[in-house]
Design a protein around this motif. Structure first.
Motif, PDB file in Angstrom:
ATOM      1  N   ASN A  36       1.109  -1.221  -0.128  1.00 23.34           N
ATOM      2  CA  ASN A  36      -0.238  -0.396  -0.140  1.00 23.34           C
ATOM      3  C   ASN A  36       1.233   1.340  -0.094  1.00 23.34           C
ATOM      4  OD1 ASN A  36      -2.387  -0.937   0.289  1.00 23.34           O
ATOM      5  ND2 ASN A  36      -2.931  -1.598   2.464  1.00 23.34           N
ATOM      6  N   PRO A 105      -4.072  -0.121  -4.981  1.00 21.75           N
ATOM      7  CA  PRO A 105      -4.448  -0.024  -3.700  1.00 21.75           C
ATOM      8  C   PRO A 105      -5.677  -0.148  -3.316  1.00 21.75           C
ATOM      9  CG  PRO A 105      -3.059   1.394  -4.560  1.00 21.75           C
ATOM     10  CD  PRO A 105      -3.612   0.528  -5.567  1.00 21.75           C
ATOM     11  N   PRO A 106      -6.375  -0.172  -2.515  1.00 21.92           N
ATOM     12  CA  PRO A 106      -6.154  -0.782  -1.139  1.00 21.92           C
ATOM     13  C   PRO A 106      -5.867  -1.970  -0.989  1.00 21.92           C
ATOM     14  CG  PRO A 106      -8.158  -0.001  -0.824  1.00 21.92           C
ATOM     15  CD  PRO A 106      -8.055   0.502  -2.240  1.00 21.92           C
ATOM     16  N   TYR A 107      -4.251  -2.932  -1.101  1.00 21.48           N
ATOM     17  CA  TYR A 107      -4.518  -3.827  -0.167  1.00 21.48           C
ATOM     18  C   TYR A 107      -4.356  -4.905   0.820  1.00 21.48           C
ATOM     19  CZ  TYR A 107      -1.680  -4.059  -4.797  1.00 21.48           C
ATOM     20  OH  TYR A 107      -1.917  -4.057  -6.636  1.00 21.48           O
ATOM     21  N   TYR A 108      -5.289  -5.022   1.395  1.00 22.55           N
ATOM     22  CA  TYR A 108      -5.599  -6.048   2.421  1.00 22.55           C
ATOM     23  C   TYR A 108      -5.703  -7.052   2.845  1.00 22.55           C
ATOM     24  CZ  TYR A 108     -10.180  -6.263   0.154  1.00 22.55           C
ATOM     25  OH  TYR A 108     -11.270  -6.878  -1.088  1.00 22.55           O
ATOM     26  N   LYS A 114     -11.632  -4.876   3.304  1.00 23.63           N
ATOM     27  CA  LYS A 114     -11.169  -3.884   3.496  1.00 23.63           C
ATOM     28  C   LYS A 114     -10.833  -2.796   4.576  1.00 23.63           C
ATOM     29  CE  LYS A 114     -11.533  -2.234  -0.938  1.00 23.63           C
ATOM     30  NZ  LYS A 114     -12.488  -1.684  -1.573  1.00 23.63           N
ATOM     31  N   THR A 118      -6.637  -3.131   5.675  1.00 25.43           N
ATOM     32  CA  THR A 118      -6.134  -2.776   5.335  1.00 25.43           C
ATOM     33  C   THR A 118      -5.242  -2.245   6.192  1.00 25.43           C
ATOM     34  OG1 THR A 118      -7.566  -2.151   3.748  1.00 25.43           O
ATOM     35  CG2 THR A 118      -5.743  -0.659   3.702  1.00 25.43           C
ATOM     36  N   ILE A 134      -7.896   4.474   3.353  1.00 26.95           N
ATOM     37  CA  ILE A 134      -8.456   3.802   2.124  1.00 26.95           C
ATOM     38  C   ILE A 134      -9.124   4.454   0.873  1.00 26.95           C
ATOM     39  CG2 ILE A 134     -10.355   2.181   2.114  1.00 26.95           C
ATOM     40  CD1 ILE A 134     -10.240   0.917   4.402  1.00 26.95           C
TER      41      ILE A 134
END
Length: 433
Positions: A36, A105-108, A114, A118, A134
């Protein structure tokens, strides 16, 4: 950089050490946070505290590699593709996990979702992202900026931007008509009606305040460099972080500029002499360039580096403080008159009588105007005499740890504050009351 040089560095925004394979959740949080942000490297087989190379079993390396790859694939979303490699140093085996800055992104964490999964990197820790962060990550994925979003509360013709129009005419020689506003993306058309973007509604209409960017008052410091850092703080700050402001603090020994938002991943202050350009605010930045506040893209940090060569007595320091980026211009040879929490000095120094303290305090208070921060510190210490610097930092908004340290020393110098007892078990006495 060699591995020997690397292991002498502190953990930080792009670097983490693990003595052994961490738990699934810890590793996944770090991977997500790196993806992220600016990317990063995880070294497994190196203890962080104390820093020590302990190594991994050579026979276990393939199994650990597969475990890492599977864990990242199973627990992180969208897909993150790590680069896993083996290293050998001092006959000990390590695993390096390289995570690149993600483009989606966002990566979670899959199992958290999410909103609760995140993470971002703040210093050397992984911080759970709130909805504001986010949203900023989602804008980054769409390659749009916060200031370019349309605000439909008021139409463009309902706004009073007369002051900004005058400033724009003065700086560019052009009239700020609706065509120019559209071209600069300060207004956009939605459903056949013109609406302002956040750049116009929340910031550009306050252009009278921009005059401060053009002037600098402290001649002891490299004024062109300070002006450039202030420009950057205003133009490139993260405006999506509400309730925060750009802060410029002037102390006896330094000038400090703090800007909301972490440094953009593509900007590297350690390579200041190279051309670097990354506009976080894609609407505000071009407008400021039209106004002459920005001279030329990518030259700002290079100019700062050049001017600092003429000021060998000034140190340029930068760091991330929470979700803010801070730059300090520090006088190298400045000597404080007071060591604020030196218990040995406190025990050696003969105690003043109450009458002497009060007289000194009253005299200096009438000739020295206290800052808002100093008044807040005195007020808090009256109620909490055993408070530590950490306590003050957590209870007083808008002042850094370094600011707390400086102001405590300054208040002692003025005779308004006294430390009684040792650093660990002592307490503060507010004088002159």
């Amino acid at each position: 950089m060699s591995i020997n040089e690397l292991i002498n560095q502190s953990e930080g925004r792009r670097l983490e050490f693990k003595g052994e394979l961490p738990t699934n959740s810890d590793l996944a949080k770090t991977v997500v946070a790196f993806a992220n942000d600016a990317g990063g490297e995880i070294y497994i087989g190196i203890n962080d505290n104390p820093r020590q190379i302990i190594g991994l079993s050579e026979e276990e390396l393939p199994r650990i590699e597969e475990q890492i790859s599977n864990l990242i694939y199973d627990r992180c979303y969208p897909i993150i593709l790590p680069e896993v490699s083996f290293l050998t140093i001092e006959d000990k085996h390590l695993i390096k996990v390289c995570i690149y800055r993600g483009s989606m992104p966002p990566y979670y964490l899959k199992d958290k979702g999410k909103l609760k999964g995140t993470y971002i990197r703040v210093g050397s820790t992984n911080k759970l992202a709130d909805e504001t962060i986010i949203a900023e990550l989602e804008r980054r994925r769409r390659n749009i900026s916060f200031d370019s979003e349309v605000v439909m509360d008021k139409s463009a013709d309902e706004l009073d931007i007369s002051g900004f129009k005058l400033l724009y005419k003065e700086k560019t020689g052009e009239d700020l008509n609706i065509q120019v506003l559209r071209k600069l993306e300060l207004v956009k058309t939605e459903q056949d009606k013109e609406y302002p973007t956040k750049a116009l509604l929340r910031h550009i209409n306050k252009a009278a305040n921009i005059e401060g960017v053009y002037t600098v008052s402290r001649w002891e410091y490299p004024v062109k460099a300070i002006r450039e850092i202030i420009r950057n703080a205003i133009v490139h700050r993260d405006y999506s972080l509400t309730g925060k402001d750009v802060k410029v603090a002037i102390y006896d020994d330094m000038v400090e500029i703090t800007s909301p938002g972490l440094l953009p991943p593509s900007i590297d202050y350690s390579a200041m002499e190279s051309r670097q350009s990354d506009a976080r605010n894609k609407v505000i930045a071009p407008v400021f360039k039209r106004l002459g506040i920005i001279d030329q893209w990518g030259n700002g940090l290079k100019m700062v580096a050049e001017e600092m060569k003429s000021y060998p007595e000034i140190d340029l320091c930068w760091k991330e403080v929470g979700l803010s980026f801070q730059v300090q211009f520090i006088k190298k040879n400045y000597q404080e008159n007071t060591n604020m929490e030196d218990s040995a000095d406190n025990e050696r120094r003969p105690a003043q009588s109450t009458t002497q303290s009060t007289t000194q305090s009253t005299t200096q208070y009438t000739t020295q105007k206290l800052t808002e921060a100093q008044n807040m510190i005195l007020s808090y210490l009256r109620e909490h005499p055993e408070a530590t610097r950490a306590d003050l930092n957590s209870h007083i908004e808008g002042i850094t740890v370094d600011g707390i340290k400086y102001n405590l020393a300054r208040l002692q110098e003025l005779g308004l504050l006294k430390r009684v007892g040792s650093k660990r078990y002592g307490y503060w006495v507010v004088l002159g009351e």
